[in-house]
Motif scaffolding. Sequence first.
Motif, PDB file in Angstrom:
ATOM      1  N   ASP A  65       0.828  -1.209   0.000  1.00 45.87           N
ATOM      2  CA  ASP A  65       0.000   0.000   0.000  1.00 45.87           C
ATOM      3  C   ASP A  65       0.859   1.254   0.000  1.00 45.87           C
ATOM      4  O   ASP A  65       0.481   2.283  -0.563  1.00 45.87           O
ATOM      5  N   MET A  66       1.984   1.155   0.700  1.00 46.71           N
ATOM      6  CA  MET A  66       2.842   2.310   0.915  1.00 46.71           C
ATOM      7  C   MET A  66       4.291   1.971   0.606  1.00 46.71           C
ATOM      8  O   MET A  66       4.656   0.813   0.439  1.00 46.71           O
ATOM      9  N   SER A  67       5.094   3.029   0.564  1.00 44.38           N
ATOM     10  CA  SER A  67       6.533   2.893   0.440  1.00 44.38           C
ATOM     11  C   SER A  67       7.153   3.379   1.746  1.00 44.38           C
ATOM     12  O   SER A  67       6.493   4.030   2.559  1.00 44.38           O
ATOM     13  N   LEU A  68       8.398   3.049   1.968  1.00 42.89           N
ATOM     14  CA  LEU A  68       9.072   3.557   3.155  1.00 42.89           C
ATOM     15  C   LEU A  68       9.235   5.068   3.061  1.00 42.89           C
ATOM     16  O   LEU A  68       9.092   5.792   4.038  1.00 42.89           O
ATOM     17  N   ILE A  69       9.501   5.534   1.841  1.00 41.82           N
ATOM     18  CA  ILE A  69       9.711   6.965   1.616  1.00 41.82           C
ATOM     19  C   ILE A  69       8.825   7.437   0.468  1.00 41.82           C
ATOM     20  O   ILE A  69       8.796   6.837  -0.602  1.00 41.82           O
ATOM     21  N   GLY A  70       8.091   8.520   0.720  1.00 41.87           N
ATOM     22  CA  GLY A  70       7.193   9.062  -0.295  1.00 41.87           C
ATOM     23  C   GLY A  70       6.306  10.135   0.312  1.00 41.87           C
ATOM     24  O   GLY A  70       6.433  10.466   1.495  1.00 41.87           O
ATOM     25  N   PRO A  71       5.381  10.696  -0.446  1.00 40.15           N
ATOM     26  CA  PRO A  71       4.456  11.708   0.079  1.00 40.15           C
ATOM     27  C   PRO A  71       3.573  11.129   1.183  1.00 40.15           C
ATOM     28  O   PRO A  71       3.253   9.936   1.169  1.00 40.15           O
ATOM     29  N   ARG A  72       3.174  11.955   2.111  1.00 41.55           N
ATOM     30  CA  ARG A  72       2.281  11.506   3.177  1.00 41.55           C
ATOM     31  C   ARG A  72       0.909  11.202   2.587  1.00 41.55           C
ATOM     32  O   ARG A  72       0.351  12.019   1.853  1.00 41.55           O
ATOM     33  N   PRO A  73       0.319  10.039   2.904  1.00 38.55           N
ATOM     34  CA  PRO A  73      -1.006   9.727   2.352  1.00 38.55           C
ATOM     35  C   PRO A  73      -2.091  10.576   3.011  1.00 38.55           C
ATOM     36  O   PRO A  73      -2.160  10.676   4.235  1.00 38.55           O
ATOM     37  N   GLU A  74      -2.924  11.194   2.193  1.00 35.61           N
ATOM     38  CA  GLU A  74      -4.006  12.029   2.713  1.00 35.61           C
ATOM     39  C   GLU A  74      -5.336  11.288   2.648  1.00 35.61           C
ATOM     40  O   GLU A  74      -5.491  10.319   1.912  1.00 35.61           O
ATOM     41  N   ARG A  75      -6.305  11.761   3.392  1.00 36.07           N
ATOM     42  CA  ARG A  75      -7.650  11.198   3.373  1.00 36.07           C
ATOM     43  C   ARG A  75      -8.358  11.630   2.088  1.00 36.07           C
ATOM     44  O   ARG A  75      -8.056  12.705   1.536  1.00 36.07           O
TER      45      ARG A  75
END
Length: 213
Positions: free
Chosen positions: A128-138
């Motif tokens: 779903d995510m990466s260790l480093i990347g943009p912060r996921p928003e709602r």
Amino acid sequence: MRAKTYFHSDSRPFAEGYQTRSLYPYVKRGLEVLLSLGLLLFTLPVMILAAFAIKLESPGSVFYKQERVGHRGRNFQVIKLRSMRTDAEKNGPQWAAKNDPRVTKVGQFIRKTRIDELPQLINILRGDMSLIGPRPERPMFTDQFDKEIPGFKNRLAVKPGLTGWAQVNGGYESTPAEKLEFDLYYIRKQSFKLDLQILWKTVLVVFTGDGAR
């Protein structure tokens, strides 16, 4: 239900100009899976202690799940340790504020040290995510910022991250527009060297509590 996406009607992504053709994202995925597994095992005792503290202070689940917008607009459930009261959003969704009264005493500590973010290592292992990347928003905030800030959805060109260039350079205090500039810089410049720099800055943020709410 089909996941919501943020594409033009001709099926070209808004983030088209920010797609990378290098092999590094594939190398990065392999490295972050190994690192996330190691971090998950290493920090497990810390998460267990934090979970006990959360349970002792307030009723409800020690974990908190929330829908976020991920890569290319695909939604997923982010996992965190609960840092607020269970009725924190009884008046509707809202951003965390500085000295937010909804945050518990244990929550203040785990937010400052970023311990509440550790369960997201599971999101990384799931893809779903990466260790480093943009912060996921709602989703609702992604829609709102997209209307207010031109090109905001370009940050969806890569997977969201547990930490990132925007997180270590501005944290919670940055405006969405400022975070977008940091995020787009990272998407354009992502490399092993930059990721190491972000990881080092993340360690400093954890120990100093800089930017926490």
